[in-house]
Design an enzyme around this catalytic site. Structure first.
Site, PDB file in Angstrom:
ATOM      1  N   HIS A 132       0.873  -1.167   0.000  1.00 37.60           N
ATOM      2  CA  HIS A 132       0.000   0.000   0.000  1.00 37.60           C
ATOM      3  C   HIS A 132       0.910   1.216   0.000  1.00 37.60           C
ATOM      4  O   HIS A 132       1.915   1.256   0.715  1.00 37.60           O
ATOM      5  CB  HIS A 132      -0.885  -0.108   1.243  1.00 37.60           C
ATOM      6  CG  HIS A 132      -1.303   1.174   1.865  1.00 37.60           C
ATOM      7  ND1 HIS A 132      -2.095   2.078   1.227  1.00 37.60           N
ATOM      8  CD2 HIS A 132      -1.050   1.696   3.090  1.00 37.60           C
ATOM      9  CE1 HIS A 132      -2.310   3.101   2.037  1.00 37.60           C
ATOM     10  NE2 HIS A 132      -1.686   2.897   3.161  1.00 37.60           N
ATOM     11  N   TYR A 175      -5.901   9.013   2.201  1.00 38.51           N
ATOM     12  CA  TYR A 175      -5.924   9.612   3.534  1.00 38.51           C
ATOM     13  C   TYR A 175      -4.693  10.512   3.692  1.00 38.51           C
ATOM     14  O   TYR A 175      -3.707  10.372   2.961  1.00 38.51           O
ATOM     15  CB  TYR A 175      -6.009   8.554   4.628  1.00 38.51           C
ATOM     16  CG  TYR A 175      -4.841   7.597   4.719  1.00 38.51           C
ATOM     17  CD1 TYR A 175      -3.671   7.968   5.380  1.00 38.51           C
ATOM     18  CD2 TYR A 175      -4.910   6.327   4.164  1.00 38.51           C
ATOM     19  CE1 TYR A 175      -2.599   7.092   5.472  1.00 38.51           C
ATOM     20  CE2 TYR A 175      -3.846   5.444   4.252  1.00 38.51           C
ATOM     21  CZ  TYR A 175      -2.689   5.832   4.909  1.00 38.51           C
ATOM     22  OH  TYR A 175      -1.631   4.968   4.987  1.00 38.51           O
ATOM     23  N   ASP A 201     -26.690 -21.137  19.364  1.00 43.72           N
ATOM     24  CA  ASP A 201     -27.948 -21.843  19.620  1.00 43.72           C
ATOM     25  C   ASP A 201     -28.103 -22.878  18.515  1.00 43.72           C
ATOM     26  O   ASP A 201     -27.837 -22.604  17.348  1.00 43.72           O
ATOM     27  CB  ASP A 201     -29.155 -20.896  19.698  1.00 43.72           C
ATOM     28  CG  ASP A 201     -29.462 -20.195  18.397  1.00 43.72           C
ATOM     29  OD1 ASP A 201     -28.557 -20.054  17.540  1.00 43.72           O
ATOM     30  OD2 ASP A 201     -30.617 -19.764  18.220  1.00 43.72           O
TER      31      ASP A 201
HETATM   32  N1  FFO Z   1     -31.146 -26.058  13.119  1.00 38.65           N
HETATM   33  C1  FFO Z   1     -32.224 -26.354  12.387  1.00 38.65           C
HETATM   34  N2  FFO Z   1     -32.523 -27.608  12.158  1.00 38.65           N
HETATM   35  N3  FFO Z   1     -33.003 -25.375  11.873  1.00 38.65           N
HETATM   36  C2  FFO Z   1     -32.734 -24.059  12.081  1.00 38.65           C
HETATM   37  O1  FFO Z   1     -33.458 -23.200  11.555  1.00 38.65           O
HETATM   38  C3  FFO Z   1     -31.593 -23.716  12.868  1.00 38.65           C
HETATM   39  N4  FFO Z   1     -31.205 -22.410  13.131  1.00 38.65           N
HETATM   40  C4  FFO Z   1     -30.287 -22.180  14.247  1.00 38.65           C
HETATM   41  C5  FFO Z   1     -29.189 -23.181  14.190  1.00 38.65           C
HETATM   42  N5  FFO Z   1     -29.697 -24.503  14.084  1.00 38.65           N
HETATM   43  C6  FFO Z   1     -30.808 -24.761  13.359  1.00 38.65           C
HETATM   44  C7  FFO Z   1     -31.011 -22.310  15.565  1.00 38.65           C
HETATM   45  N6  FFO Z   1     -32.019 -21.312  15.725  1.00 38.65           N
HETATM   46  C8  FFO Z   1     -35.970 -22.167  16.667  1.00 38.65           C
HETATM   47  C9  FFO Z   1     -35.411 -20.943  16.983  1.00 38.65           C
HETATM   48  C10 FFO Z   1     -34.109 -20.658  16.639  1.00 38.65           C
HETATM   49  C11 FFO Z   1     -33.344 -21.609  15.986  1.00 38.65           C
HETATM   50  C12 FFO Z   1     -33.904 -22.826  15.642  1.00 38.65           C
HETATM   51  C13 FFO Z   1     -35.231 -23.100  15.981  1.00 38.65           C
HETATM   52  C14 FFO Z   1     -37.356 -22.496  17.094  1.00 38.65           C
HETATM   53  O2  FFO Z   1     -38.080 -23.123  16.380  1.00 38.65           O
HETATM   54  N7  FFO Z   1     -37.740 -22.105  18.314  1.00 38.65           N
HETATM   55  C15 FFO Z   1     -39.050 -22.374  18.863  1.00 38.65           C
HETATM   56  C16 FFO Z   1     -39.116 -23.681  19.595  1.00 38.65           C
HETATM   57  C17 FFO Z   1     -38.321 -23.728  20.835  1.00 38.65           C
HETATM   58  C18 FFO Z   1     -38.565 -24.997  21.631  1.00 38.65           C
HETATM   59  O3  FFO Z   1     -39.607 -25.616  21.484  1.00 38.65           O
HETATM   60  O4  FFO Z   1     -37.673 -25.310  22.451  1.00 38.65           O
HETATM   61  C19 FFO Z   1     -39.460 -21.255  19.815  1.00 38.65           C
HETATM   62  O5  FFO Z   1     -38.589 -20.518  20.242  1.00 38.65           O
HETATM   63  O6  FFO Z   1     -40.661 -21.164  20.058  1.00 38.65           O
HETATM   64  C20 FFO Z   1     -31.469 -21.375  12.286  1.00 38.65           C
HETATM   65  O7  FFO Z   1     -30.906 -20.317  12.351  1.00 38.65           O
END
Ligand code: FFO
Length: 816
Positions: free
Chosen positions: A225, A259, A544
């Site tokens: 650079h 800059y 998560d």
């Molecule tokens: N894994 C799968 N199979 N599908 C996904 O969409 C995802 N995710 C991330 C990473 N892993 C995944 C996890 N994030 C819920 C919320 C967030 C998620 C995945 C699922 C969900 O359905 N929550 C519901 C149920 C909770 C429960 O019953 O414990 C809720 O909060 O009401 C996608 O990014």
């Protein structure tokens, strides 16, 4: 014993010195810093760094690391001389687009707590006399930015570390990393070996060479650079002395990739306008061969010609001066512009702290010291994690092209959704040909091509009422997303979920391992799917994930990124009782979601998919149209339906079978743009955007996935205390009053006129017909009904904290 383990740091540049200082401050004084060059002008990037520190960055983490660096260097002195001078920063706009971007940047600064103000051209000229005001449309003034003296900061921190017991060895060239039983045990140099329990490579652009000694791919490209200094500028004569060096703010003219700073009575000019000049490490001379420092390559005047014209156009007085000297300075670039921090997975105790600019150096020293000593850094480092790349992203050709692209774009106005132009098309799902036929608009993530909407659905736009958008939020967006969202809520749609990384965890120890690694109770019958969290030692949310128990000793985990695979492998029992396999590439996934999902899928199988036979959050291996499929009943978009997994070879067949069966029901293919809107309506968090390791599950609103009554799990100890007190801050949904104002994320949120939080992710909620923005706010104001304002391009828009979830709180659409 209190001196801590033997730490060897490779490189006495700004990162090595900061780290030695931070370690010894915390009582780890058994530190040796090995430097191939002399001290402290080692000949690496730090030695020639022009020292401009602009703190504000789109990344909260990077801004945080920069602010720590400024705070630390302000307090440092070397031989009575300053290490940081807060002359302020001034960024200019000479195009309407840049003027808009400065307003956006002002919002970022506000969100991350950096003082700034948008100023008129006249005030720009007061701060920087001599600017051609016919060109300047406005500026962003950041009074706390300024100049760092990198070499002084190296020396001050290095000598302080020495005073606490550290050893700095100049002219020690590292030849090898010694290992015993898979751990570092020493570093061999041309002057003999130094024993070590921990080795940190802070070798800067030499990093790939050091990494190779332990077989670690270091995705870093040295790029030259240009930096030049003029002859004396008459108007500066007598204005600064050798001690103060400068009084005007550091200056950016990003529309010309330039800059500027003062060097007493001369002007220093840095340019990113020239052709990219990647440098092979083999071309870089060693200290003794080079008349200059190794990192300072000969100035190529012809490459600077256009920049010199632009410089004189902005500052006509430069016309009286000449370019007196210059050099092409080697610095580190990475495929995504972020640093590389983390431990080798092949050789325990070997760490990287590389691709770090002076701006972030002390912050990186701090977080690496925290990582080594406490095990957990105080700042979310996932975007800097050395393990964030997929294997294909470590290919030398990829690293080269992306890093070069980062050099080219360094001062560009970059939209948060904007993908890099190349390399593209690296990873495609088995449905790629169908997606192309449907006119998919692809963006890229982790090397995957992901459809954001399908032009084939353009005909459906007439049936939805979707507000116009401003030019910025309309980029990488189409009203077609609204139609796709509507079809998902009213009929049924297919979503390609292949890019969602998934792992298989098997073996006699699998259940116990996952029970220990995550927060929810996974000891349920095969067929159960659980939403659960991985925490770090401090109780911060590492990720998560969903865990499907497919057999007594067989689990499928849906994770967020390569970092999760890495985290799981690091913690995996070493006794062979658990196997972890990344099955992403060999499999694929289609989300079939919408009220008609069961009508679509049921006729394709003899397995009863009724709610009684296969409830919500259940998994089953079935045959669907003769294709072996793992069906998981869950939905990130909040509708009835399944994630259907099969092997990659059968993917296209599965897509076609669903397409054909869905035709009479009006099935469409839908993309990420609709997907993101639908998930925000449901309040489902996106890890990395909405929450990170800086947050505990309770404040992030995912405490429901924590079972404190379960046996010990990683992070439990830290959570027990947290569970009792009311969280200090919360992640909450905001609903905007103006229908047409959609946020993009990272905007500051005001309560009673004071910046109180920031937006994480945002979208138009097509079902709610209101824009949604999730934001972190202090607990006192995180109550439904609180009126707030969100700043977007320097304007404030009213919004209200809402009750969540915003959509279908009774879950009647999913549980049926
Ligand atoms: N894994 C799968 N199979 N599908 C996904 O969409 C995802 N995710 C991330 C990473 N892993 C995944 C996890 N994030 C819920 C919320 C967030 C998620 C995945 C699922 C969900 O359905 N929550 C519901 C149920 C909770 C429960 O019953 O414990 C809720 O909060 O009401 C996608 O990014």
């Amino acid at each position: 014993a209190t001196a801590g383990p033997r730490v060897v740091i490779i490189g006495a540049g700004i990162v090595g010195c900061s780290l030695a200082d931070e370690l010894t401050e915390r009582g780890w004084t058994n530190v040796t810093v090995l430097e191939q060059g002399p001290l402290f002008a080692t000949g690496g990037s730090s030695s020639h760094a022009p020292g401009l520190v602009f703190q504000t960055n789109a990344s909260k983490t990077m801004t945080n690391l920069a602010s720590y660096t400024v705070g630390k260097f302000r307090e440092l002195e070397y031989e009575g001389n300053w290490c940081f001078r807060p002359v302020g920063g001034l960024e200019l706009a000479t195009t309407p687009e840049r003027l808009g971007d400065l307003a956006r940047k002002h919002g970022l600064a506000n969100a991350w707590g950096v003082r700034s103000r948008l100023i008129e051209p006249a005030e720009c000229a007061r701060l920087w006399p001599g600017l051609d005001l016919d060109r300047v449309l406005g500026g962003l003034h950041t009074p706390d930015d300024g100049l760092a003296k990198a070499l002084r900061a190296c020396a001050a921190q290095g000598e302080r570390a020495i005073s606490r017991g550290a050893t700095f060895l100049a002219r020690h060239k590292v030849l090898d990393i010694e290992t015993t039983g898979g751990r570092v045990s020493g570093v061999r140099t041309d002057q003999g070996s130094v024993p070590a329990d921990i080795v940190v490579s802070a070798a800067g652009f030499w990093g790939p060479r050091i990494g190779a000694l332990v077989g670690m791919d270091v995705p870093l490209l040295p790029v030259a650079h240009q930096y030049a200094k003029t002859t004396q500028l008459a108007e500066l004569a007598g204005r600064n002395d050798e001690v103060s060096e400068a009084h005007r703010p550091i200056l950016r003219h990003q529309d010309a990739d330039l800059y500027f700073r003062e060097h007493v009575d001369r002007i220093g000019i840095g340019s990113y306008a020239h052709r990219p000049m990647p440098v092979s490490l083999d071309e870089i001379a060693s200290y003794d061969e080079s008349p200059n420092m190794p990192s300072m390559l000969a100035f190529t005047e012809e490459d600077f010609a256009a920049s010199w014209d632009e410089a004189r156009a902005l500052l006509p007085a430069l016309g009286e001066t000449k370019v007196e000297e210059g050099f092409n300075g080697v610095m580190s670039f990475t495929p995504d512009g972020m640093p590389l921090i983390g431990e080798s997975r092949d050789v325990a105790g070997f760490w990287l702290a590389e691709a770090v600019w002076v701006t972030h150096s002390a912050g990186v020293g701090k977080v690496v010291a925290e990582s080594l000593i406490d095990g957990v850094p105080s700042v979310d480092l996932h975007s800097c994690d050395a393990h964030r790349f997929e294997k294909v992203q470590l290919a030398p050709n990829y690293v080269q092209r992306r890093s070069v692209q980062n050099f080219v774009e360094v001062y560009d106005v970059v939209h948060p959704l904007q993908p890099m132009e190349e390399p593209r098309g690296l990873r495609t799902s088995p449905f790629y040909v169908r997606q192309q036929e449907q006119g998919a608009y692809f963006l890229e993530a982790s090397g995957w091509e992901r459809p954001h909407w399908y032009e084939a659905n353009a005909g459906l736009v007439d049936s939805v009422d979707v507000p116009e958008r401003d030019a910025w939020s309309a980029r990488y967006w189409s009203p077609i997303a609204a139609a796709e969202a509507a079809v998902t809520r009213e009929k049924v749609a297919l979503y390609d979920m292949t890019a969602l990384k998934r792992l298989e965890v098997t073996g006699p120890g699998a259940l116990d391992f996952l029970q220990w690694l995550t927060t929810n109770n996974l000891n349920r019958k095969p067929g159960a799917v659980s939403y659960t969290l991985m925490l770090d030692e401090a109780g911060g949310v590492r990720s998560d994930v969903t865990v499907a128990r497919l057999g007594p000793e067989r689990f499928q985990i849906g994770v967020n990124s390569n970092l999760d695979l890495d985290w799981i492998r690091v913690h995996q029992p070493k006794d062979g009782s658990v196997q972890v396999t990344d099955i992403t590439a060999g499999t694929c996934c289609i989300g079939v979601w919408g009220p008609l999902a069961r009508d679509l899928v049921q006729p394709l199988t003899t397995t009863d998919l009724g709610h009684k036979a296969m409830g919500y959050f259940r998994a089953k291996d079935i045959y669907l149209a003769g294709i072996p499929v793992t069906a998981m009943r869950l939905s990130y978009v909040g509708e009835l339906g399944w994630e259907l997994y099969t092997t990659a070879d059968l993917g296209l067949r599965l897509w076609d079978a669903l397409w054909e069966a869905g035709a009479p029901l009006g099935v469409i293919a839908a993309g990420r743009s609709a997907f993101n809107s639908l998930r925000l309506e449901k309040g489902y968090r996106a890890w990395g955007s909405d929450m990170s390791s800086e947050h505990d599950p309770y404040e992030a609103g995912v405490g429901f996935a924590v079972r404190l009554d379960k046996e010990d799990f990683l992070g439990k100890q830290a959570l027990v205390e947290r569970a009792e007190r009311e969280p200090r801050r919360k992640l909450v949904p905001l609903l905007l009053a103006p229908r047409e104002q959609v946020m993009m994320g990272h905007e500051p949120v005001y309560v009673d006129g004071i910046v109180s939080g920031y937006v994480t992710s945002a979208a138009y909620g097509y079902t709610l017909d209101r824009p949604i923005a999730y934001a972190w706010l202090p607990e006192q104001v995180a109550q439904p009904g609180t009126e707030v304002e969100i700043e977007y391009f320097a304007k404030r828009y009213p919004a209200t904290v809402a009750e969540e979830p915003l959509f279908d709180p009774e879950m009647t659409r999913i549980r049926r």
